[in-house]
Design a protein around this motif. Structure first.
Motif, PDB file in Angstrom:
ATOM      1  N   GLY A  91       0.785  -1.227   0.000  1.00  0.00           N
ATOM      2  CA  GLY A  91       0.000   0.000   0.000  1.00  0.00           C
ATOM      3  C   GLY A  91       0.817   1.276   0.000  1.00  0.00           C
ATOM      4  N   MET A  93       2.131   3.018  -2.274  1.00  0.00           N
ATOM      5  CA  MET A  93       1.696   3.994  -3.281  1.00  0.00           C
ATOM      6  C   MET A  93       0.181   4.196  -3.285  1.00  0.00           C
ATOM      7  SD  MET A  93       4.372   2.745  -6.188  1.00  0.00           S
ATOM      8  CE  MET A  93       4.080   3.959  -7.487  1.00  0.00           C
TER       9      MET A  93
ATOM     10  N   VAL B  36      -8.496  -0.499  -6.573  1.00  0.00           N
ATOM     11  CA  VAL B  36      -7.175   0.040  -6.248  1.00  0.00           C
ATOM     12  C   VAL B  36      -6.325   0.165  -7.506  1.00  0.00           C
ATOM     13  CG1 VAL B  36      -5.016  -0.460  -5.064  1.00  0.00           C
ATOM     14  CG2 VAL B  36      -7.186  -0.740  -3.868  1.00  0.00           C
ATOM     15  N   LEU B  40      -4.369   3.369  -9.296  1.00  0.00           N
ATOM     16  CA  LEU B  40      -2.957   3.357  -9.696  1.00  0.00           C
ATOM     17  C   LEU B  40      -2.809   3.647 -11.192  1.00  0.00           C
ATOM     18  CD1 LEU B  40      -1.570   0.216  -7.806  1.00  0.00           C
ATOM     19  CD2 LEU B  40      -0.863   2.584  -7.463  1.00  0.00           C
ATOM     20  N   GLU B  79      -8.378  -6.616   0.444  1.00  0.00           N
ATOM     21  CA  GLU B  79      -7.820  -6.280   1.739  1.00  0.00           C
ATOM     22  C   GLU B  79      -6.344  -5.893   1.643  1.00  0.00           C
ATOM     23  OE1 GLU B  79      -9.623  -6.157   4.528  1.00  0.00           O
ATOM     24  OE2 GLU B  79      -7.925  -5.695   5.818  1.00  0.00           O
ATOM     25  N   GLN B  80      -5.588  -6.680   0.890  1.00  0.00           N
ATOM     26  CA  GLN B  80      -4.158  -6.434   0.836  1.00  0.00           C
ATOM     27  C   GLN B  80      -3.836  -5.593  -0.398  1.00  0.00           C
ATOM     28  OE1 GLN B  80      -1.561  -9.833   1.568  1.00  0.00           O
ATOM     29  NE2 GLN B  80      -0.272  -9.097  -0.083  1.00  0.00           N
ATOM     30  N   LEU B  81      -3.303  -4.404  -0.186  1.00  0.00           N
ATOM     31  CA  LEU B  81      -3.049  -3.479  -1.282  1.00  0.00           C
ATOM     32  C   LEU B  81      -1.733  -3.823  -1.956  1.00  0.00           C
ATOM     33  CD1 LEU B  81      -3.925  -0.266   0.730  1.00  0.00           C
ATOM     34  CD2 LEU B  81      -5.408  -1.516  -0.836  1.00  0.00           C
ATOM     35  N   PRO B  82      -1.602  -3.506  -3.235  1.00  0.00           N
ATOM     36  CA  PRO B  82      -0.295  -3.666  -3.865  1.00  0.00           C
ATOM     37  C   PRO B  82       0.646  -2.591  -3.325  1.00  0.00           C
ATOM     38  CG  PRO B  82      -1.809  -2.567  -5.371  1.00  0.00           C
ATOM     39  CD  PRO B  82      -2.606  -2.938  -4.137  1.00  0.00           C
ATOM     40  N   VAL B  83       1.943  -2.792  -3.495  1.00  0.00           N
ATOM     41  CA  VAL B  83       2.894  -1.727  -3.163  1.00  0.00           C
ATOM     42  C   VAL B  83       2.716  -0.606  -4.190  1.00  0.00           C
ATOM     43  CG1 VAL B  83       5.331  -1.141  -2.898  1.00  0.00           C
ATOM     44  CG2 VAL B  83       4.486  -3.382  -2.152  1.00  0.00           C
ATOM     45  N   GLY B  84       2.497  -1.002  -5.455  1.00  0.00           N
ATOM     46  CA  GLY B  84       2.216  -0.028  -6.509  1.00  0.00           C
ATOM     47  C   GLY B  84       3.189  -0.100  -7.674  1.00  0.00           C
ATOM     48  N   ASP B  85       4.405  -0.609  -7.428  1.00  0.00           N
ATOM     49  CA  ASP B  85       5.391  -0.629  -8.516  1.00  0.00           C
ATOM     50  C   ASP B  85       5.618  -2.041  -9.053  1.00  0.00           C
ATOM     51  OD1 ASP B  85       6.656  -1.700  -6.335  1.00  0.00           O
ATOM     52  OD2 ASP B  85       8.295  -0.240  -6.271  1.00  0.00           O
ATOM     53  N   TYR B 162       4.920  -9.117  -2.599  1.00  0.00           N
ATOM     54  CA  TYR B 162       4.729  -7.783  -2.002  1.00  0.00           C
ATOM     55  C   TYR B 162       5.971  -7.281  -1.286  1.00  0.00           C
ATOM     56  CZ  TYR B 162       4.126 -10.083   2.519  1.00  0.00           C
ATOM     57  OH  TYR B 162       4.336 -10.815   3.661  1.00  0.00           O
ATOM     58  N   LEU B 163       6.895  -8.180  -0.954  1.00  0.00           N
ATOM     59  CA  LEU B 163       8.129  -7.756  -0.295  1.00  0.00           C
ATOM     60  C   LEU B 163       9.202  -7.364  -1.302  1.00  0.00           C
ATOM     61  CD1 LEU B 163       8.280 -10.476   2.511  1.00  0.00           C
ATOM     62  CD2 LEU B 163       7.873  -8.033   2.836  1.00  0.00           C
TER      63      LEU B 163
END
Lengths: 518, 372
Positions: A91, A93, B36, B40, B79-85, B162-163
């Motif tokens: 999350g 971003m 989400v 993005l 529930e679990q969002l991506p980091v985005g990249d 996600y990590l």
């Protein structure tokens, strides 16, 4: 006798009704005051003066209020609040408030914090919590002197421990701070749950003032019976609960007005347009009940996790500001100051009500004060109002056939011309107090919940439905009118056997006969 | 004759909402919640400008087309969002691992969140996307993509969690790849991002389900502008679908969700929804779920089955409802849509027929089944 008082505290008017069983004995309208309390006192005073009854005979007072929804919609009475999301590195971003309207985001201040931690779907740690990181956030909250904090961790419905652990740490350092955990709002859906918790947090100081005011108002008029506040699904909560969960009143106004409109007309399928001082709420009665939205409902432009009636809210009401040429109406409103700020009442703000008075649809205030308005301004302004409400009805109806429309609320005079979407248009007696009537006929609800092994799901679910129904009957509802309104299921991790948490809500109308004898 | 939909030459930020809405319909319940990823993608297109889109038929032989998307259980995406990249990271890691220069990106599936994820990376890198996908709908497993059915190798492939952990796959078969990537998703929070089934322009011309992104935008636009009762909208849907690769649209059932039994199992959302008449009595309809809606049955009869599309929409608004958003009490209409012809070949039915999902039913095309 089973006397009850229903009160609706809107942005402009405070309406009150005295009902006996299903009969409306007295209905009055007072003005909402800036302190809210004196408006309620005034409404109760008028009710006592007009009705022939003793305060000792009143069994309950039910208050529905749009104060909290209006506060969000109008971005006022909101306390700057922190949101602490525990989900990093996910999350990064997509931070909290990412899709909020700019002005609402600013009203709560720039207090967004993200911490490592939270859970995965299977209950495992998403990332280890970092104490130093948490303490830095707590110190920032202390330094900024924030009193309200919302905490949301990823997969909190599966395991809320990360939220509780941070809350305990925060409470220890700052004992006076008000904390709202997203897990108290149930449901899977992090962004929606986080939004609900944050809006609730920002409303807490206002909620305390409002509910205190309600209690003082009742005491001031000698009413010692229980006081209940309407929730978004049309059921009631007590005042201690309302102080902690003001966000659960979101959409209680539309729910009450939809149910009130149904009670007043006997229509079971119709579009209901409730025109208040600040907004118009358009909803749908289907088979006698408010049509629910299948998706998370937006409040003031923000997605939330509440189960609510499917309502389209327009920023058009009796107190809406109107531009000089009539082409712009709302969303700003003079609200409860209509009778001072409106042009027809000696003020200098041109409002939607002034247009209705100038057009001769409404005979209040001083018409001469609006006689200088250009006819084109009046025509254009009323056309904007009719056009936007017509378009909203069109979006809400379920087919292109003309639909039965029920107009309720204090601002029905704004709509005096035909609507292209409407078949029959009802303007029922007591339309102006439909919300208060709905509040007085509020239903009672009860929940039952437990954890169950997946293998026993069916049997446990049937048993929970029975338990919840029995609790609703015990709370005074009619046994043969109980319905199950919600079943929520979350897979629970960290169990040896696959397990689910099941939650069932049952709702039913109050048994008024039993109340009379009870 | 129904009017054909418009083929777009670019995707703009303003198209993303319609693309997502149309994709949720075509996703037949799966593909993940697009909310989400919509945020993005809109942000990426506003920052970097529109993404150019080319039709699969115009691809040069030497082009290198890379499918990108997320793999996992759709419930997790609520529930679990991506980091985005992740999409850009997956692209970069793929190029580093293979030494190839990617010329075009394409979604695995035109479904929910996965329709838009390639746009995020395409915008950041200034690459075009191909107007099409590998399913024309959503389906749960890698071997079910038209790319795999046509013989495109799934690997070398990369996955990003996600990590930011990266994994490179080199498997003998697509079945092995599917098993490995699924287990990685389960181990790493139920959702990972992959770049896989890289192919030449010549291969892509043969196996891409064409024009589905343009079609999803047109469908989204129809659903948004004509928000209204599902049954009333049926004629307009039929007119839009008739000249497309899908063809038939059929009403299957209207009722209320009375039970939804669903859990995450083996890296999928697995379960069954039961829909019963709103009033009175009647045979209920059950819809089997494995991320997607796969089989609709009522009174012992199959009304529609995979690979044809089964779509659940809100009865009042015709808004499509993803399986993870399906909830008790919702008033829904169930619609069947014919699948793209790519899935009606023997080779395709060997991997997407109802028996591949454990149902005791031989595939009968929607238009040949008795109506509900």
């Amino acid at each position: 006798m089973s006397l009850r008082i229903g009160i609706d505290v809107g942005g402009t008017h405070t309406d009150a009704v005295l009902v006996d069983g299903s009969e409306v004995r007295v209905a009055i309208k007072a003005r909402t005051t800036a302190d809210i309390e004196s408006g309620v006192i005034d409404a109760l005073q008028q009710l006592l003066a007009a009705g022939d009854f003793a305060t000792a005979d009143v069994r309950a007072v039910m208050i529905g209020t749009t104060q909290f929804t209006n506060a969000v919609v109008e971005r006022r009475e909101l306390t700057p609040s922190a949101i602490v999301r525990i989900a990093l590195p996910t999350g990064r971003m997509v931070p909290p408030k990412i899709d909020w309207p700019e002005d609402l985001a600013q009203a709560l201040g720039d207090h967004v914090f993200m911490l490592h931690g939270g859970r995965l779907y299977d209950g495992r740690e998403l990332a280890p919590a970092r104490d130093a990181e948490a303490d830095a956030v707590i110190e920032a909250i202390a330094a900024r002197e924030l009193d309200c904090v919302a905490v949301a961790s990823v997969f909190a419905p599966v395991d809320a421990e990360p939220e509780r652990a941070f809350a305990a740490r925060l409470q220890q350092r700052l004992p006076g701070v008000r904390i709202v955990l997203s897990s108290t709002f149930g449901r899977i859906g992090l962004l929606e749950r986080e939004n609900a918790a944050l809006l609730n947090a920002a409303l807490l100081p206002f909620a305390e003032r409002v509910v205190d005011g309600f209690e003082r108002a009742l005491a001031a008029r000698g009413l010692l019976c229980p006081l209940y506040i309407s929730q978004n699904d049309g059921t009631l909560m007590d005042t201690a609960f309302a102080r902690r969960f003001p966000a659960l009143t979101f959409a209680s106004g539309p729910t009450n007005s939809l149910r009130g409109a149904g009670l007043l007309t006997g229509e079971r399928n119709a579009v209901v347009v409730d025109i208040g001082g600040t907004t118009s709420d358009i909803g749908v009665l289907r088979d006698g009940f408010p049509r629910e939205s299948n998706l998370g409902v937006a409040v003031g432009g923000v997605r939330t996790s509440f189960r609510m009636p499917d309502i389209l809210t327009l920023g058009i009401g009796g107190g809406s500001h109107v531009t000089v040429d009539g082409s712009g109406v709302g969303p700003r409103s003079v609200g409860h100051r209509l009778l001072e700020a409106g042009r027809a009442f000696g003020g200098d703000t041109l409002t939607a009500t002034d247009l209705a008075i100038a057009a001769g649809h409404l005979d209040i205030g001083d018409r001469r004060r609006v006689s200088d308005l250009a006819a084109t301004t009046v025509r254009r302004g009323l056309a904007v109002i009719h056009g936007r409400i017509d378009e909203a009805i069109d979006r809400m109806r379920s087919s292109s056939d003309p639909v039965t429309v029920i107009l309720v609320g204090g601002g029905t005079a704004l709509l005096s011309e035909p609507l292209t979407c409407a078949g029959a248009i009802h303007r029922p007696e007591h339309a102006a107090v439909a919300n208060a009537i709905g509040a007085a006929h509020a239903e009672v609800g009860a929940e039952a919940e437990c954890m169950a092994p997946v293998a026993e799901r069916e049997a446990v679910l049937a048993d929970l439905k029975r338990q919840a129904s029995q609790r609703v009957v015990a709370a005074g509802a009619l046994e043969d009118r109980i319905r199950i309104t919600d079943v929520d299921e979350t897979a629970v991790s960290y169990m040896a056997v696959p397990t689910v948490r099941l939650r069932v809500k049952a709702v039913g109308p109050l048994d008024l006969e039993a109340m009379a004898h009870g | 004759m129904a009017e054909d939909f418009e083929r777009l030459s670019e995707i703009r930020a303003e198209d993303v909402a319609d693309l997502c809405l149309g994709s949720v319909f075509l996703a037949t319940g799966g593909g993940g919640d697009p909310y989400v990823n919509k945020l993005l993608t809109e942000a990426a297109l506003r920052t970097h400008g529109p993404v150019a889109m080319v039709s699969p038929g115009s691809l040069a032989d030497g082009a290198w087309v890379l499918p990108l998307g997320e793999v996992g259980a759709p419930t997790v995406s609520l529930e679990q969002l991506p980091v985005g990249d992740e999409p850009l990271t997956a692209l970069t890691r793929y190029e580093a691992a293979t030494g190839r220069t990617v010329s075009h990106l394409i979604p695995f599936e035109v479904g929910g969140a996965n329709s838009v994820l390639p746009l995020v990376a395409a915008a950041a890198r200034g690459l075009p996307v191909v107007d099409g996908d590998g399913m024309g709908r959503a389906l749960p497993e890698a071997q079910m993509m038209t790319f795999a059915i046509a013989g495109v190798a799934p690997t070398p492939a990369v996955a990003v969690d996600y990590l930011g952990n990266g994994v490179t796959f080199d498997t003998a078969s697509v079945d092995d790849y599917e098993r490995q990537v699924r287990h990685l998703a389960m181990a790493m929070g139920g959702m990972i991002f992959t770049a896989e089934h890289g192919m030449s322009g010549a291969q892509a011309r043969d196996c891409v389900v064409p024009d589905t992104l343009s079609f999803a935008v047109a469908l989204g636009r129809l659903l948004r502008s004509r928000r209204g009762e599902a049954r009333a909208l049926l004629t307009e849907l039929q007119a839009l679908f008739a000249p497309s690769i899908y063809g038939v649209v059929r009403h299957l059932y209207t009722g209320k969700v009375v039970d939804i039994d669903r859990r995450i199992s083996g890296g999928f959302d697995v379960g069954e929804a039961t829909v019963a008449p709103v009033q009175g009595v009647g045979e209920p309809l059950t819809v089997a779920i494995r991320n997607e809606y796969l089989l609709a049955r009522s009174g012992g009869r199959v009304l529609a089955s995979v690979p044809d599309l089964i779509i659940v929409v809100d009865s009042e608004t015709c808004a499509p409802i993803n399986s993870e958003r399906l909830g008790y009490g919702q008033r829904v209409t169930v619609i069947g849509v014919g699948c793209p012809p790519h899935y009606r070949t023997d080779a395709a039915l060997r991997v997407v027929a109802p028996r591949c999902f454990g149902f005791d039913h031989d595939y009968v095309p929607l238009e040949d089944l008795a109506a509900g």
